[in-house]
Write a protein that holds these residues in place. Structure first.
Motif, PDB file in Angstrom:
ATOM      1  N   UNK A 103     -25.484   6.309   0.185  1.00 20.47           N
ATOM      2  CA  UNK A 103     -24.727   7.477   0.633  1.00 20.47           C
ATOM      3  C   UNK A 103     -23.265   7.090   0.820  1.00 20.47           C
ATOM      4  N   UNK A 104     -22.364   7.870   0.234  1.00 15.01           N
ATOM      5  CA  UNK A 104     -20.938   7.680   0.486  1.00 15.01           C
ATOM      6  C   UNK A 104     -20.537   8.510   1.702  1.00 15.01           C
ATOM      7  N   UNK A 105     -19.884   7.850   2.657  1.00 19.90           N
ATOM      8  CA  UNK A 105     -19.350   8.530   3.848  1.00 19.90           C
ATOM      9  C   UNK A 105     -17.842   8.610   3.643  1.00 19.90           C
ATOM     10  N   UNK A 106     -17.342   9.776   3.272  1.00 17.54           N
ATOM     11  CA  UNK A 106     -15.960   9.916   2.818  1.00 17.54           C
ATOM     12  C   UNK A 106     -15.131  10.607   3.892  1.00 17.54           C
ATOM     13  N   UNK A 107     -14.252   9.836   4.539  1.00 18.23           N
ATOM     14  CA  UNK A 107     -13.461  10.372   5.636  1.00 18.23           C
ATOM     15  C   UNK A 107     -12.028  10.695   5.238  1.00 18.23           C
ATOM     16  N   UNK A 123     -25.730  10.036  -2.995  1.00 11.09           N
ATOM     17  CA  UNK A 123     -25.384  11.190  -2.170  1.00 11.09           C
ATOM     18  C   UNK A 123     -24.005  10.959  -1.562  1.00 11.09           C
ATOM     19  N   UNK A 124     -23.361  12.027  -1.127  1.00 13.44           N
ATOM     20  CA  UNK A 124     -22.049  11.879  -0.502  1.00 13.44           C
ATOM     21  C   UNK A 124     -21.854  12.965   0.550  1.00 13.44           C
ATOM     22  N   UNK A 125     -21.335  12.536   1.699  1.00 10.02           N
ATOM     23  CA  UNK A 125     -20.973  13.451   2.777  1.00 10.02           C
ATOM     24  C   UNK A 125     -19.486  13.241   3.049  1.00 10.02           C
ATOM     25  N   UNK A 126     -18.728  14.328   3.108  1.00  5.68           N
ATOM     26  CA  UNK A 126     -17.274  14.216   3.261  1.00  5.68           C
ATOM     27  C   UNK A 126     -16.776  15.030   4.441  1.00  5.68           C
ATOM     28  N   UNK A 127     -15.705  14.555   5.039  1.00  8.71           N
ATOM     29  CA  UNK A 127     -15.018  15.354   6.047  1.00  8.71           C
ATOM     30  C   UNK A 127     -14.163  16.397   5.330  1.00  8.71           C
ATOM     31  N   UNK A 128     -13.877  17.490   6.007  1.00 12.23           N
ATOM     32  CA  UNK A 128     -13.193  18.579   5.317  1.00 12.23           C
ATOM     33  C   UNK A 128     -11.720  18.297   5.028  1.00 12.23           C
ATOM     34  N   UNK A 183     -20.027  18.935   3.472  1.00 15.28           N
ATOM     35  CA  UNK A 183     -18.668  18.843   4.010  1.00 15.28           C
ATOM     36  C   UNK A 183     -18.713  19.302   5.455  1.00 15.28           C
ATOM     37  N   UNK A 184     -18.158  18.483   6.335  1.00 17.68           N
ATOM     38  CA  UNK A 184     -18.166  18.809   7.758  1.00 17.68           C
ATOM     39  C   UNK A 184     -16.811  18.473   8.371  1.00 17.68           C
ATOM     40  N   UNK A 185     -16.597  18.918   9.601  1.00 14.12           N
ATOM     41  CA  UNK A 185     -15.385  18.554  10.322  1.00 14.12           C
ATOM     42  C   UNK A 185     -15.366  17.041  10.555  1.00 14.12           C
ATOM     43  N   UNK A 186     -14.186  16.438  10.622  1.00 18.15           N
ATOM     44  CA  UNK A 186     -14.107  14.979  10.798  1.00 18.15           C
ATOM     45  C   UNK A 186     -14.923  14.445  11.967  1.00 18.15           C
ATOM     46  N   UNK A 187     -14.920  15.162  13.091  1.00 21.80           N
ATOM     47  CA  UNK A 187     -15.645  14.658  14.256  1.00 21.80           C
ATOM     48  C   UNK A 187     -17.150  14.855  14.153  1.00 21.80           C
ATOM     49  N   UNK A 188     -17.607  15.508  13.092  1.00 20.48           N
ATOM     50  CA  UNK A 188     -19.039  15.696  12.864  1.00 20.48           C
ATOM     51  C   UNK A 188     -19.563  14.824  11.728  1.00 20.48           C
ATOM     52  N   UNK A 189     -18.677  14.028  11.123  1.00 16.90           N
ATOM     53  CA  UNK A 189     -19.055  13.265   9.935  1.00 16.90           C
ATOM     54  C   UNK A 189     -20.174  12.266  10.220  1.00 16.90           C
TER      55      UNK A 189
END
Length: 260
Positions: A103-107, A123-128, A183-189
């Protein structure tokens, strides 16, 4: 915790490996040293019989700004460039060949080979506030190797537009085009990544390993061959004890034993 060439590598008792690019002052570029460190870390995961999952993240404002252009300019030789891109390609293929999900955690910013790294992860999850681009063309360098992974995530014309113009897309656009999952808010990443990790860890690793290998093999074949490969994999998976237990648990209306 292991620290090597700016890469932080930790492993928890669940078998979750966390790799953190930690050279924020240089925007976490994929220098030679970083490529070597990442390869060693991925090899270590591959050698860990109890590994379950990998999360690749970064510190600072950028996820990864691609290759180290200063390093590349200091070595203006074809053989050097060939070796450099071969090293990077080997790393990307090693990520694909891992039996466990990555999983990529993209901040933040993910550009060129950094965007390639995101695209290569399962998979990838990114901050908005993250953004994505393959903008080598801005300095006269078409992002050919990043285009391999990118074009296997998003539609060809969308990939080609990014490659030809160097334009960036937002995290929301990246999600809509298929480059990232959430895609989520930075503080929810971190919470979003953790929730995804927990969902995957609840599934049997044997089935995940078989499924990941099959998923990518069938993508590179014609439909008839893909169905043959998929059928063989499903038969082997169904014969495996984890599926036998899972199906019996479904029939018995109980939780499967491997969830205990």
């Amino acid at each position: 915790m292991n620290t090597d060439a700016g890469l932080l590598h930790t492993r928890d008792d669940r078998g979750v490996h966390s790799l953190t690019l930690n050279t924020p002052r240089s925007f976490n570029v994929l220098s030679e040293a970083m490529l070597i460190a990442l390869q060693a870390a991925i090899d270590a995961v591959a050698a860990d019989p109890k590994a379950r999952l990998v999360v690749i993240g970064a510190s600072g404002k950028a996820f990864c700004a691609g290759h180290d252009l200063k390093e590349m300019k200091a070595n203006p030789e074809l053989t050097y460039y060939q070796a450099l891109f071969a090293r990077c390609s080997r790393l990307m293929l090693a990520i694909r060949k891992l039996e466990v999900p990555v999983i990529a955690r993209v901040q933040g910013l993910a550009t060129a080979a950094g965007c390639q790294l995101v695209a290569q992860c399962d998979l990838a999850v990114a901050s908005d506030n993250a953004s994505f681009g393959v903008n080598g063309i801005d300095v006269g360098l078409f992002c050919a190797t990043p285009g391999v992974a990118l074009s296997r995530n998003i539609l060809p014309k969308q990939a080609m537009e990014m490659l030809l113009t160097g334009d960036f897309i937002s995290a929301t656009e990246a999600r809509d085009r298929g480059l990232v999952n959430r895609v989520v808010a930075p503080d929810a990443l971190d919470a979003e990544v953790a929730a995804l990790v927990d969902r995957i860890l609840a599934k049997p690793p044997e089935a995940i390993a078989m499924g990941k290998a099959l998923f990518y093999r069938q993508l590179e074949t014609g439909m008839e061959a893909a169905y043959q490969l998929a059928g063989q994999t499903m038969a082997c998976n169904m014969a495996h004890p984890v599926a036998q237990e899972g199906v019996q648990a479904f029939i018995d209306k109980r939780a499967p034993g491997w969830r205990a």
